[in-house]
Design a protein around this motif. Structure first.
Motif, PDB file in Angstrom:
ATOM      1  N   THR A 202       0.735  -1.260  -0.027  1.00  0.00           N
ATOM      2  CA  THR A 202      -0.061   0.020   0.021  1.00  0.00           C
ATOM      3  C   THR A 202       0.831   1.501  -0.014  1.00  0.00           C
TER       4      THR A 202
ATOM      5  N   SER B   2       1.287   5.320  -0.824  1.00  0.00           N
ATOM      6  CA  SER B   2       0.466   6.223  -0.917  1.00  0.00           C
ATOM      7  C   SER B   2       0.338   7.043  -2.286  1.00  0.00           C
TER       8      SER B   2
ATOM      9  N   GLN C 115      -1.782   4.816  -4.904  1.00  0.00           N
ATOM     10  CA  GLN C 115      -3.004   4.377  -4.406  1.00  0.00           C
ATOM     11  C   GLN C 115      -4.096   4.594  -5.515  1.00  0.00           C
TER      12      GLN C 115
ATOM     13  N   GLN D 193      -5.799   1.078  -7.693  1.00  0.00           N
ATOM     14  CA  GLN D 193      -7.361   1.005  -7.429  1.00  0.00           C
ATOM     15  C   GLN D 193      -8.377   0.809  -8.855  1.00  0.00           C
TER      16      GLN D 193
END
Length: 75
Positions: A30, A32, A35, A39
């Protein structure tokens, strides 16, 4: 002419290579920064990253050519 061909082929092949590396290895954890990219659908992320990599590499090449031409003009 040959130098332009080498530049073009390099940019053409390195863009998808960078995108593949980010999608394959960057979406495991994960992060940042990744992200929003991770997705999405993998194919959509691959296409967007490829286009972004091409834009960055073409911009860097143009900047290199401008700086080189300016340095040669001063001499």
């Amino acid at each position: 002419m040959l130098r332009g061909l080498i530049y073009g082929l390099s940019i053409l092949h390195l863009g998808p290579g960078f995108a593949f590396a980010v999608v394959a290895f960057g979406c495991d954890g994960t992060f940042s920064l990744l992200q929003a990219v991770c997705q999405q659908d993998a194919f959509a992320a691959f296409i967007k990253l490829t286009l972004a990599a091409w834009c960055v590499m073409i911009s860097a090449l143009l900047l290199k050519l401008i700086i080189t031409k300016y340095i040669n003009y001063i001499k």
